[in-house]
Design a protein around this motif. Sequence first.
Motif, PDB file in Angstrom:
ATOM      1  N   ASN A 178       0.807  -1.221   0.000  1.00 49.74           N
ATOM      2  CA  ASN A 178       0.000   0.000   0.000  1.00 49.74           C
ATOM      3  C   ASN A 178       0.841   1.274   0.000  1.00 49.74           C
ATOM      4  OD1 ASN A 178      -2.475  -1.337  -0.066  1.00 49.74           O
ATOM      5  ND2 ASN A 178      -2.558  -1.519   2.169  1.00 49.74           N
ATOM      6  N   GLU A 179       2.141   1.134   0.287  1.00 49.70           N
ATOM      7  CA  GLU A 179       3.043   2.289   0.288  1.00 49.70           C
ATOM      8  C   GLU A 179       3.783   2.457  -1.037  1.00 49.70           C
ATOM      9  OE1 GLU A 179       2.802   4.309   2.810  1.00 49.70           O
ATOM     10  OE2 GLU A 179       1.408   2.874   3.711  1.00 49.70           O
ATOM     11  N   VAL A 180       3.543   1.560  -1.973  1.00 48.92           N
ATOM     12  CA  VAL A 180       4.174   1.646  -3.296  1.00 48.92           C
ATOM     13  C   VAL A 180       3.292   2.545  -4.146  1.00 48.92           C
ATOM     14  CG1 VAL A 180       5.042   0.366  -5.288  1.00 48.92           C
ATOM     15  CG2 VAL A 180       5.135  -0.657  -2.995  1.00 48.92           C
ATOM     16  N   ARG A 181       3.624   3.839  -4.185  1.00 46.31           N
ATOM     17  CA  ARG A 181       2.750   4.847  -4.777  1.00 46.31           C
ATOM     18  C   ARG A 181       3.483   5.725  -5.792  1.00 46.31           C
ATOM     19  NH1 ARG A 181      -1.813   6.094  -1.281  1.00 46.31           N
ATOM     20  NH2 ARG A 181      -1.865   4.630   0.478  1.00 46.31           N
ATOM     21  N   CYS A 182       2.713   6.357  -6.617  1.00 45.90           N
ATOM     22  CA  CYS A 182       3.277   7.273  -7.611  1.00 45.90           C
ATOM     23  C   CYS A 182       3.816   8.529  -6.927  1.00 45.90           C
ATOM     24  CB  CYS A 182       2.201   7.689  -8.606  1.00 45.90           C
ATOM     25  SG  CYS A 182       1.331   6.335  -9.411  1.00 45.90           S
ATOM     26  N   GLY A 183       5.035   8.888  -7.286  1.00 41.25           N
ATOM     27  CA  GLY A 183       5.613  10.148  -6.825  1.00 41.25           C
ATOM     28  C   GLY A 183       5.603  10.331  -5.327  1.00 41.25           C
ATOM     29  N   ASP A 184       5.730   9.252  -4.569  1.00 39.92           N
ATOM     30  CA  ASP A 184       5.609   9.329  -3.114  1.00 39.92           C
ATOM     31  C   ASP A 184       6.983   9.495  -2.479  1.00 39.92           C
ATOM     32  OD1 ASP A 184       4.527   9.309  -0.593  1.00 39.92           O
ATOM     33  OD2 ASP A 184       4.270   7.132  -0.501  1.00 39.92           O
ATOM     34  N   LEU A 185       7.351  10.735  -2.167  1.00 43.98           N
ATOM     35  CA  LEU A 185       8.652  11.032  -1.573  1.00 43.98           C
ATOM     36  C   LEU A 185       8.501  11.074  -0.058  1.00 43.98           C
ATOM     37  CD1 LEU A 185      11.488  11.732  -2.704  1.00 43.98           C
ATOM     38  CD2 LEU A 185      10.935  14.123  -2.303  1.00 43.98           C
ATOM     39  N   ARG A 186       9.320  10.311   0.644  1.00 45.51           N
ATOM     40  CA  ARG A 186       9.146  10.231   2.096  1.00 45.51           C
ATOM     41  C   ARG A 186       9.360  11.592   2.762  1.00 45.51           C
ATOM     42  NH1 ARG A 186      14.714   8.494   2.255  1.00 45.51           N
ATOM     43  NH2 ARG A 186      15.834   9.532   3.942  1.00 45.51           N
ATOM     44  N   GLU A 187       8.647  11.811   3.821  1.00 43.62           N
ATOM     45  CA  GLU A 187       8.745  13.059   4.557  1.00 43.62           C
ATOM     46  C   GLU A 187      10.145  13.225   5.123  1.00 43.62           C
ATOM     47  OE1 GLU A 187       6.549  15.354   8.301  1.00 43.62           O
ATOM     48  OE2 GLU A 187       5.877  13.360   7.645  1.00 43.62           O
ATOM     49  N   GLY A 188      10.681  14.416   5.007  1.00 43.06           N
ATOM     50  CA  GLY A 188      11.986  14.704   5.579  1.00 43.06           C
ATOM     51  C   GLY A 188      13.147  14.552   4.624  1.00 43.06           C
ATOM     52  N   LEU A 189      12.897  13.991   3.415  1.00 40.69           N
ATOM     53  CA  LEU A 189      13.980  13.848   2.446  1.00 40.69           C
ATOM     54  C   LEU A 189      14.085  15.144   1.644  1.00 40.69           C
ATOM     55  CD1 LEU A 189      16.142  12.062   1.201  1.00 40.69           C
ATOM     56  CD2 LEU A 189      14.457  11.244  -0.424  1.00 40.69           C
ATOM     57  N   SER A 190      15.180  15.858   1.852  1.00 40.91           N
ATOM     58  CA  SER A 190      15.354  17.157   1.213  1.00 40.91           C
ATOM     59  C   SER A 190      15.485  17.001  -0.293  1.00 40.91           C
ATOM     60  CB  SER A 190      16.607  17.839   1.774  1.00 40.91           C
ATOM     61  OG  SER A 190      16.882  19.024   1.070  1.00 40.91           O
ATOM     62  N   LYS A 191      14.776  17.825  -1.046  1.00 43.79           N
ATOM     63  CA  LYS A 191      14.843  17.736  -2.496  1.00 43.79           C
ATOM     64  C   LYS A 191      16.219  18.115  -3.032  1.00 43.79           C
ATOM     65  CE  LYS A 191       9.925  18.576  -3.279  1.00 43.79           C
ATOM     66  NZ  LYS A 191       8.911  19.448  -3.908  1.00 43.79           N
ATOM     67  N   ASN A 192      16.986  18.876  -2.259  1.00 48.26           N
ATOM     68  CA  ASN A 192      18.291  19.283  -2.769  1.00 48.26           C
ATOM     69  C   ASN A 192      19.321  18.162  -2.672  1.00 48.26           C
ATOM     70  OD1 ASN A 192      19.098  19.203  -0.110  1.00 48.26           O
ATOM     71  ND2 ASN A 192      19.158  21.424   0.173  1.00 48.26           N
ATOM     72  N   GLU A 193      18.931  17.001  -2.168  1.00 47.21           N
ATOM     73  CA  GLU A 193      19.825  15.850  -2.167  1.00 47.21           C
ATOM     74  C   GLU A 193      19.896  15.221  -3.545  1.00 47.21           C
ATOM     75  OE1 GLU A 193      19.731  12.902   0.899  1.00 47.21           O
ATOM     76  OE2 GLU A 193      18.555  14.187   2.196  1.00 47.21           O
ATOM     77  N   SER A 194      18.972  15.554  -4.406  1.00 43.46           N
ATOM     78  CA  SER A 194      18.885  14.869  -5.684  1.00 43.46           C
ATOM     79  C   SER A 194      18.265  15.773  -6.737  1.00 43.46           C
ATOM     80  CB  SER A 194      18.047  13.604  -5.525  1.00 43.46           C
ATOM     81  OG  SER A 194      17.751  13.045  -6.777  1.00 43.46           O
ATOM     82  N   LEU A 195      18.501  15.427  -7.991  1.00 36.62           N
ATOM     83  CA  LEU A 195      17.838  16.125  -9.084  1.00 36.62           C
ATOM     84  C   LEU A 195      16.406  15.633  -9.246  1.00 36.62           C
ATOM     85  CD1 LEU A 195      20.700  16.126 -11.750  1.00 36.62           C
ATOM     86  CD2 LEU A 195      19.998  17.996 -10.257  1.00 36.62           C
ATOM     87  N   ARG A 206      -1.057   7.782  -5.654  1.00 33.89           N
ATOM     88  CA  ARG A 206      -1.942   6.662  -5.961  1.00 33.89           C
ATOM     89  C   ARG A 206      -1.159   5.364  -5.882  1.00 33.89           C
ATOM     90  NH1 ARG A 206      -6.156   7.530  -9.632  1.00 33.89           N
ATOM     91  NH2 ARG A 206      -6.355   5.241  -9.674  1.00 33.89           N
ATOM     92  N   PRO A 207      -1.672   4.340  -5.206  1.00 33.96           N
ATOM     93  CA  PRO A 207      -0.991   3.037  -5.161  1.00 33.96           C
ATOM     94  C   PRO A 207      -0.895   2.434  -6.561  1.00 33.96           C
ATOM     95  CG  PRO A 207      -2.648   3.194  -3.427  1.00 33.96           C
ATOM     96  CD  PRO A 207      -2.866   4.364  -4.348  1.00 33.96           C
ATOM     97  N   LEU A 208       0.280   1.907  -6.897  1.00 31.39           N
ATOM     98  CA  LEU A 208       0.462   1.316  -8.224  1.00 31.39           C
ATOM     99  C   LEU A 208      -0.493   0.155  -8.447  1.00 31.39           C
ATOM    100  CD1 LEU A 208       3.065   3.074  -8.111  1.00 31.39           C
ATOM    101  CD2 LEU A 208       4.235   1.208  -9.317  1.00 31.39           C
ATOM    102  N   ILE A 209      -0.817  -0.570  -7.389  1.00 29.73           N
ATOM    103  CA  ILE A 209      -1.659  -1.755  -7.518  1.00 29.73           C
ATOM    104  C   ILE A 209      -3.063  -1.393  -8.004  1.00 29.73           C
ATOM    105  CG2 ILE A 209      -2.493  -1.678  -5.132  1.00 29.73           C
ATOM    106  CD1 ILE A 209      -1.484  -4.868  -7.028  1.00 29.73           C
ATOM    107  N   GLN A 210      -3.468  -0.125  -7.838  1.00 33.12           N
ATOM    108  CA  GLN A 210      -4.816   0.305  -8.216  1.00 33.12           C
ATOM    109  C   GLN A 210      -4.910   0.856  -9.636  1.00 33.12           C
ATOM    110  OE1 GLN A 210      -6.281   3.082  -5.313  1.00 33.12           O
ATOM    111  NE2 GLN A 210      -6.105   1.636  -3.604  1.00 33.12           N
ATOM    112  N   LEU A 211      -3.771   1.082 -10.281  1.00 32.15           N
ATOM    113  CA  LEU A 211      -3.782   1.715 -11.595  1.00 32.15           C
ATOM    114  C   LEU A 211      -4.124   0.717 -12.694  1.00 32.15           C
ATOM    115  CD1 LEU A 211      -0.608   3.972 -11.280  1.00 32.15           C
ATOM    116  CD2 LEU A 211      -3.003   4.638 -11.005  1.00 32.15           C
TER     117      LEU A 211
END
Length: 221
Positions: A178-195, A206-211
Amino acid sequence: EPECKEPPKAESWPFSLWKSKQNTNSCGRCNCTLTSKYARFGKHYVTVNCTNIGLTTMPTELPKSTKIVDVSNNHIRSLANIVGIGEWNQITNLYIQNNSLETLEGFEELSSAAMIDFSGNLITEIPKFIINKMNSTGGKPMKLDKIRMGNNPYSCDCISLGSVDWVKNNYVKIADLNEVRCGDLREGLSKNESLIIAIDDKFKNRPLIQLQKSQLCPTSQ
């Protein structure tokens, strides 16, 4: 094999495993412990715990008979430095959640893995080599019994249809489905760590299993 009696912290360690632990640099920073669950069968294995110590790369040295490696809650971006190191072929459990992985290249070294946790990273798609190895009936497929892969910013579009189908076909092996979702970035992960930035579209969270295919690849009118 003879077991150590002294010093007290080495008690019950098979001599060769204790010697290997003492000669492994990563055990100076990580916590390397002996598990004797199967000692009555003459089986011991080592767990290497490197959680919360600020790692930016994977440990390359592992003591003899290491089966479990936990590098959770660090700042690791790549597994590239373990490629070609035979010691990783013996790993059965790898916990690498809450890092900054953008790719899973290097997982192909884990041919004995039964449990992998790469949740809470920056993975946008499931690599084809994992899909191929888990679906393979020949050669040496990964023997995964369970996998945790949620809280990653997965792409959800027509190109990613193969990943969505794979999730649906392997859902029994996904412990955090249920946590495998589209564009789901975990809370606290700074966007400046990555492009990579969390996907902001109609499928976000949205969960991938539902698409459905019709949603991801709508036919042109």
